[in-house]
Design an enzyme around this catalytic site. Sequence first.
Site, PDB file in Angstrom:
ATOM      1  N   GLY A  90       0.823  -1.217   0.000  1.00  0.00           N
ATOM      2  CA  GLY A  90       0.000   0.000   0.000  1.00  0.00           C
ATOM      3  C   GLY A  90       0.850   1.256   0.000  1.00  0.00           C
TER       4      GLY A  90
ATOM      5  N   ARG B 230      -1.812   8.306   4.081  1.00  0.00           N
ATOM      6  CA  ARG B 230      -2.252   9.021   5.286  1.00  0.00           C
ATOM      7  C   ARG B 230      -1.090   9.363   6.227  1.00  0.00           C
ATOM      8  NH1 ARG B 230      -6.906   4.900   6.995  1.00  0.00           N
ATOM      9  NH2 ARG B 230      -5.778   3.557   5.544  1.00  0.00           N
TER      10      ARG B 230
ATOM     11  N   GLY C  86      -5.461  -3.442  -4.227  1.00  0.00           N
ATOM     12  CA  GLY C  86      -6.253  -3.863  -3.072  1.00  0.00           C
ATOM     13  C   GLY C  86      -5.665  -5.069  -2.372  1.00  0.00           C
ATOM     14  N   THR C  87      -6.193  -5.349  -1.177  1.00  0.00           N
ATOM     15  CA  THR C  87      -5.632  -6.453  -0.377  1.00  0.00           C
ATOM     16  C   THR C  87      -5.867  -7.808  -1.058  1.00  0.00           C
ATOM     17  OG1 THR C  87      -7.671  -6.343   0.931  1.00  0.00           O
ATOM     18  CG2 THR C  87      -5.731  -5.326   1.884  1.00  0.00           C
TER      19      THR C  87
ATOM     20  N   ASP D 261       1.653  -2.900   8.417  1.00  0.00           N
ATOM     21  CA  ASP D 261       1.468  -1.721   9.272  1.00  0.00           C
ATOM     22  C   ASP D 261       0.894  -2.102  10.640  1.00  0.00           C
ATOM     23  OD1 ASP D 261      -1.132  -2.321   8.604  1.00  0.00           O
ATOM     24  OD2 ASP D 261      -1.617  -0.382   7.736  1.00  0.00           O
TER      25      ASP D 261
ATOM     26  N   LYS E 178      31.965  12.150  22.629  1.00  0.00           N
ATOM     27  CA  LYS E 178      31.695  11.578  21.306  1.00  0.00           C
ATOM     28  C   LYS E 178      32.899  10.761  20.866  1.00  0.00           C
ATOM     29  CE  LYS E 178      32.927  12.726  17.472  1.00  0.00           C
ATOM     30  NZ  LYS E 178      33.422  13.387  16.264  1.00  0.00           N
TER      31      LYS E 178
ATOM     32  N   ALA F 234      36.369  20.971  35.163  1.00  0.00           N
ATOM     33  CA  ALA F 234      35.170  21.581  34.586  1.00  0.00           C
ATOM     34  C   ALA F 234      35.535  22.428  33.374  1.00  0.00           C
ATOM     35  CB  ALA F 234      34.484  22.449  35.624  1.00  0.00           C
TER      36      ALA F 234
ATOM     37  N   SER G  68      40.701  23.037  35.103  1.00  0.00           N
ATOM     38  CA  SER G  68      39.440  23.549  34.548  1.00  0.00           C
ATOM     39  C   SER G  68      39.673  24.519  33.398  1.00  0.00           C
ATOM     40  CB  SER G  68      38.662  24.278  35.642  1.00  0.00           C
ATOM     41  OG  SER G  68      38.303  23.364  36.634  1.00  0.00           O
TER      42      SER G  68
ATOM     43  N   ARG H  64      49.079  30.480  29.857  1.00  0.00           N
ATOM     44  CA  ARG H  64      48.074  31.522  30.024  1.00  0.00           C
ATOM     45  C   ARG H  64      48.815  32.815  30.326  1.00  0.00           C
ATOM     46  NH1 ARG H  64      46.156  28.438  35.465  1.00  0.00           N
ATOM     47  NH2 ARG H  64      47.646  29.399  36.873  1.00  0.00           N
TER      48      ARG H  64
HETATM   49  C1  UD1 Z   1      -8.115  -3.443   5.798  1.00  0.00           C
HETATM   50  C2  UD1 Z   1      -9.373  -4.295   5.624  1.00  0.00           C
HETATM   51  C3  UD1 Z   1     -10.391  -3.870   6.686  1.00  0.00           C
HETATM   52  C4  UD1 Z   1      -9.786  -4.041   8.061  1.00  0.00           C
HETATM   53  C5  UD1 Z   1      -8.474  -3.282   8.178  1.00  0.00           C
HETATM   54  C6  UD1 Z   1      -7.783  -3.651   9.476  1.00  0.00           C
HETATM   55  C7  UD1 Z   1      -9.586  -4.806   3.245  1.00  0.00           C
HETATM   56  C8  UD1 Z   1     -10.285  -4.491   1.993  1.00  0.00           C
HETATM   57  N1  UD1 Z   1      -9.915  -4.090   4.310  1.00  0.00           N
HETATM   58  O1  UD1 Z   1      -8.476  -2.078   5.560  1.00  0.00           O
HETATM   59  O2  UD1 Z   1     -11.568  -4.679   6.580  1.00  0.00           O
HETATM   60  O3  UD1 Z   1     -10.704  -3.595   9.052  1.00  0.00           O
HETATM   61  O4  UD1 Z   1      -7.576  -3.640   7.102  1.00  0.00           O
HETATM   62  O5  UD1 Z   1      -6.628  -2.885   9.669  1.00  0.00           O
HETATM   63  O6  UD1 Z   1      -8.756  -5.696   3.260  1.00  0.00           O
HETATM   64  N2  UD1 Z   1      -1.978  -3.454   0.866  1.00  0.00           N
HETATM   65  C9  UD1 Z   1      -1.323  -4.098  -0.155  1.00  0.00           C
HETATM   66  N3  UD1 Z   1      -1.753  -3.905  -1.428  1.00  0.00           N
HETATM   67  C10 UD1 Z   1      -2.831  -3.118  -1.728  1.00  0.00           C
HETATM   68  C11 UD1 Z   1      -3.497  -2.478  -0.662  1.00  0.00           C
HETATM   69  C12 UD1 Z   1      -3.058  -2.668   0.614  1.00  0.00           C
HETATM   70  O7  UD1 Z   1      -0.356  -4.807   0.070  1.00  0.00           O
HETATM   71  O8  UD1 Z   1      -3.149  -3.001  -2.894  1.00  0.00           O
HETATM   72  C13 UD1 Z   1      -1.475  -3.629   2.236  1.00  0.00           C
HETATM   73  C14 UD1 Z   1      -1.140  -2.311   2.894  1.00  0.00           C
HETATM   74  O9  UD1 Z   1       0.222  -1.988   2.667  1.00  0.00           O
HETATM   75  C15 UD1 Z   1      -1.422  -2.589   4.350  1.00  0.00           C
HETATM   76  C16 UD1 Z   1      -2.499  -3.663   4.310  1.00  0.00           C
HETATM   77  O10 UD1 Z   1      -2.492  -4.212   3.012  1.00  0.00           O
HETATM   78  O11 UD1 Z   1      -0.304  -3.123   5.039  1.00  0.00           O
HETATM   79  C17 UD1 Z   1      -3.883  -3.114   4.626  1.00  0.00           C
HETATM   80  O12 UD1 Z   1      -4.168  -2.095   3.710  1.00  0.00           O
HETATM   81  P1  UD1 Z   1      -4.917  -0.764   4.144  1.00  0.00           P
HETATM   82  O13 UD1 Z   1      -5.084   0.093   2.947  1.00  0.00           O
HETATM   83  O14 UD1 Z   1      -4.286  -0.194   5.337  1.00  0.00           O
HETATM   84  O15 UD1 Z   1      -6.344  -1.415   4.482  1.00  0.00           O
HETATM   85  P2  UD1 Z   1      -7.438  -0.819   5.427  1.00  0.00           P
HETATM   86  O16 UD1 Z   1      -8.174   0.252   4.700  1.00  0.00           O
HETATM   87  O17 UD1 Z   1      -6.831  -0.491   6.734  1.00  0.00           O
HETATM   88 CA    CA Z   2      -4.570  -0.350   7.628  1.00  0.00          CA
END
Ligand code: UD1
Ligand code: CA
Length: 437
Positions: free
Chosen positions: A12, A16, A82-83, A107, A330, A358, A383, A418
Amino acid sequence: MRNCSIVILAAGMGSRMKSSTPKVLHQICGREMLYYSLKEALKISDDVSVILYHSADKIQEVMQQHFPKIRFIRQDYENYPGTGGAIISFLKSYTPRYPSLLILNGDMPLVQAEELQQFLDTNAEIVMSVLRLQKGDGYGRIIMQNGQVKGIVEEKDATLEQKKINIVNAGVYLISCEVLQRFLPCLNNNNAQQEYYLTDIVSLALEKKILLQPLEVKEENFKGVNTKLDLSIAEEIMLERIRNYWLNEGVIMHQKESIYIDERAEFIGECEIEGGVKIFGNCKIIDSIIKAHSVVEFSEIAHSDIGPFAHIRPQTQMINTHIGNFVEVKKGILKGVKAGHLSYLGDCEIDEGSNIGAGVITCNYDGKQKHQTRIGKNVFVGSDTQLVAPINLADDVLIAAGSTITTDVPQGSLAISRTKQNHKENFFYTFFNKEKK
Ligand code: UD1
Ligand code: CA
């Protein structure tokens, strides 16, 4: 307990965090967030992979130094964001060694191997981590029907009514690879974020009567870090763990809430730490006392007492030494030395029985280069002396207070440099035009 493969999602963007540093490389107590999840993962599996995309090369480079045996896999982010997309990419490029896959997030630096092991104690094909919170904000909500899990709805897709649900998805799952292979091809990206959600696997599997077990987990361990505020909260929790660990190992701490200890620091024997002390880096502290508000960085301190208000900077090694207030050291090698007040001792070696008065300064920098100061045994440096490096003071030397020393001093000598004091009699009275009484 069953064996499992582990994959950590870390592709990800982490937008934020508002930072040019990749999210999982932000540090907590001196270590990157991802370091902690990898360390815990390796306690329960020998088949651990990390999914990367954003800043992949940088993250891989840093993590490989700590964990050379970890596998790094790139997510096909353009086609499968996405996840769920992360797991699709993972299974396209690697076949896990074990039939179950434990899915963690990069994370979540506070996860604990002990708790993750509970996921492996069940027979369900999907084990899903669940949190019961005051408010579910920021998490996917768990939809229940007749006391059974029906599915997960992401916050961005939730109705006002669904947003009130306070039972949420903590984001860690154990899923059989078979179930993943079967249902991943059914995922789509028809949602608010146009991403492939791993969470959709849950409802798909439940429709086909796959056995799912929700597992209630501890909120503290499953805190996700999405913002700098989350980062500072996670660091507080980690600090508390580190302090408690060392307290149990026999370290004495006064006002422990105010003490900062790096994950890499080590204490041996009986050590005592006062309030406001900060210990950074891989310090080794042996049978020593660190007094209030001192800062120690990447140094080794044995049988010594430091501070209050001392600053021990990197690559210092000291033994049987007393360092008092407002002394900065150091790259100093100090053996049996006393430096009680207000000194700068940089790039120096000082031997047994020597006393630094000192206000003594090693003038180690000439504007271009750093130079070394060597002080032998039983040397008394008066000192307010400046030692202009490079310089050697041999054993049994005395330096008169207020001297500027620019050449080496041979064994047994007194060096004094001195201006001579002279007196102008009755100057006060002539200057102020006053009468002497
Ligand atoms: C996700 C869950 C949510 C859960 C929350 C808990 C999904 C769709 N949602 O949301 O239900 O309550 O975690 O913390 O799974 N990542 C990737 N590739 C991507 C997107 C994300 O590897 O394409 C990784 C991110 O780096 C991160 C993790 O997946 O470590 C979670 O992604 P994040 O975007 O933080 O998901 P949330 O919105 O927190
Ligand atoms: Ca998260």
